[in-house]
Design a protein around this motif. Structure first.
Motif, PDB file in Angstrom:
ATOM      1  N   ASP A   1      -4.494  72.804  -7.984  1.00  0.00           N
ATOM      2  CA  ASP A   1      -6.117  73.392  -7.898  1.00  0.00           C
ATOM      3  C   ASP A   1      -6.945  73.477  -8.502  1.00  0.00           C
ATOM      4  O   ASP A   1      -7.275  74.062  -9.733  1.00  0.00           O
ATOM      5  CB  ASP A   1      -5.250  74.086  -6.827  1.00  0.00           C
TER       6      ASP A   1
ATOM      7  N   ASP B   1     -11.069  81.742 -10.074  1.00  0.00           N
ATOM      8  CA  ASP B   1     -10.371  82.537  -9.363  1.00  0.00           C
ATOM      9  C   ASP B   1     -10.210  82.656  -8.213  1.00  0.00           C
ATOM     10  O   ASP B   1      -9.609  83.667  -7.447  1.00  0.00           O
ATOM     11  CB  ASP B   1     -10.508  83.739 -10.387  1.00  0.00           C
ATOM     12  N   GLY B   2     -10.958  81.868  -7.348  1.00  0.00           N
ATOM     13  CA  GLY B   2     -10.324  82.097  -5.836  1.00  0.00           C
ATOM     14  C   GLY B   2     -11.872  83.433  -5.285  1.00  0.00           C
ATOM     15  O   GLY B   2     -11.511  82.755  -4.182  1.00  0.00           O
TER      16      GLY B   2
ATOM     17  N   PRO C   1      -4.238  81.934  -1.289  1.00  0.00           N
ATOM     18  CA  PRO C   1      -3.370  81.688  -2.841  1.00  0.00           C
ATOM     19  C   PRO C   1      -1.995  80.988  -1.852  1.00  0.00           C
ATOM     20  O   PRO C   1      -1.134  80.861  -2.482  1.00  0.00           O
ATOM     21  CB  PRO C   1      -3.293  82.831  -3.747  1.00  0.00           C
ATOM     22  N   ASN C   2      -1.316  82.469  -0.979  1.00  0.00           N
ATOM     23  CA  ASN C   2      -0.946  82.026  -0.462  1.00  0.00           C
ATOM     24  C   ASN C   2      -0.230  80.887   0.718  1.00  0.00           C
ATOM     25  O   ASN C   2       1.131  80.958   1.549  1.00  0.00           O
ATOM     26  CB  ASN C   2       0.594  83.395  -0.387  1.00  0.00           C
TER      27      ASN C   2
ATOM     28  N   SER D   1      -9.600  77.355  -2.609  1.00  0.00           N
ATOM     29  CA  SER D   1      -9.315  76.264  -4.117  1.00  0.00           C
ATOM     30  C   SER D   1      -9.128  74.524  -3.080  1.00  0.00           C
ATOM     31  O   SER D   1      -8.350  74.555  -2.019  1.00  0.00           O
ATOM     32  CB  SER D   1      -8.059  76.613  -4.694  1.00  0.00           C
TER      33      SER D   1
END
Length: 315
Positions: A236, A247-248, A278-279, A307
């Motif tokens: 990613d 970092d998103g 992220p999840n 991402s």
């Protein structure tokens, strides 16, 4: 070691060159390989260099690293005067000094590895492409079924090149011997040989297939030819602002993909795997996957996510 020019005289005396040396670090010797100007000896915790110095000591021993023991007997290779090996503590190399290899996929490897059959772990060199590969069993397997590779030619300290895959090879020999890399694959469920007339009767422990690599475009196994389904996928990536890591934090939008393949034969398929959080589970962009021919100029993607990973495979 034995007396010079003798395979049977191992007793040190004042008139021969036989001798012994107790290595100071580790509980057992795991493996050794011959290098360009020395023999590398690994214990379960350290690396020693063994060099011929002549009488009266015959060999000298120098400890050059600790907390870098070899994970299995065949998990080390030497190329161009540099030793590379896999340890329980990561990947290392010795170039005259001990160096820990920065590995982008270390967690993926060590979180899913079975160390019980550690002697199955083996290292292979493919000098046609500058790759060093380690083959190992995953946590759910008792035999080799995974691979991690380091490209020593294309890597730099700022950009190490690592790949992971499911290529399962129980032994590997570089092209320096046969002109092409040769390797074996063990199949625990195989019960017959490579033809209808040559059966392995009563075999319950599986069988091994012997391959020549970097030849042709298809796999030939047990007399059957099949196309190799190949793909490569990045990790990613995200974006930052004004030199800061992302970092998103920021959403990104990919409007267009411009193919720039050096030499394309047939079609390639490009998939943009998107993740807003992220999840989240990765999902392909709604317009993809995208098929690229040798005449494709551009692809309009309209992809948006925090991402994104890029996957390229053949069709």
């Amino acid at each position: 070691w034995s007396d010079q020019e003798s395979l049977t005289d191992w007793t040190p005396t004042s008139t021969n060159t036989a001798g012994t040396q107790r290595l100071a670090d580790g509980t057992r010797i795991v493996g050794a390989i011959r290098g360009r100007d020395a023999i590398y000896i690994w214990t379960d915790n350290a690396l020693f260099i063994m060099r011929f110095v002549g009488p009266p000591f015959t060999f000298s021993f120098q400890q050059v690293g600790t907390n870098c023991g070899l994970i299995g007997q065949n998990a080390a290779v030497e190329v161009d005067g540099t030793a590379y090996w896999m340890s329980e503590n990561g990947f290392f190399r010795y170039t005259g000094k001990l160096e820990s290899l920065p590995c982008l996929v270390e967690d993926r490897v060590y979180d899913d590895i079975n160390l019980t059959p550690r002697q199955h772990i083996n290292a292979g060199l493919n000098n046609l492409f500058g790759e060093i590969m380690w083959f190992y069993p995953s946590s759910s397997s008792g035999v080799v079924n995974r691979m991690v590779a380091y490209n020593y030619l294309d890597s730099s300290p700022e950009r190490p090149v690592w790949t992971v895959g499911t290529l399962a090879r129980s032994a590997w020999q570089d092209s320096a011997v046969f002109g092409k890399p040769h390797a074996t694959e063990y199949d625990s469920s195989a019960e017959t040989a490579d033809s209808d007339v040559n059966y392995v009767h009563g075999n319950t422990d599986g069988a091994t297939t012997y391959y020549e690599h970097e030849t042709g475009l298809n796999q030939i196994k047990a007399g059957q030819t099949s196309a190799i389904t190949a793909s490569i996928e990045s990790g990613d990536f995200d974006i930052g602002q004004q030199g800061l890591n992302g970092d998103g934090e920021f959403m990104m939008k990919i409007r267009r993909v411009i193919p720039d393949f050096l030499a394309q034969t047939g079609d390639a398929r490009i998939t943009l795997n998107l993740r807003d959080f992220p999840n989240d589970t990765q999902a392909s962009s709604s317009l993809g996957p995208f098929t690229v021919t040798s005449g494709t100029q551009k692809i309009d993607t309209r992809a948006r996510a925090r991402s994104i990973s890029l996957k390229i495979d053949n069709t």
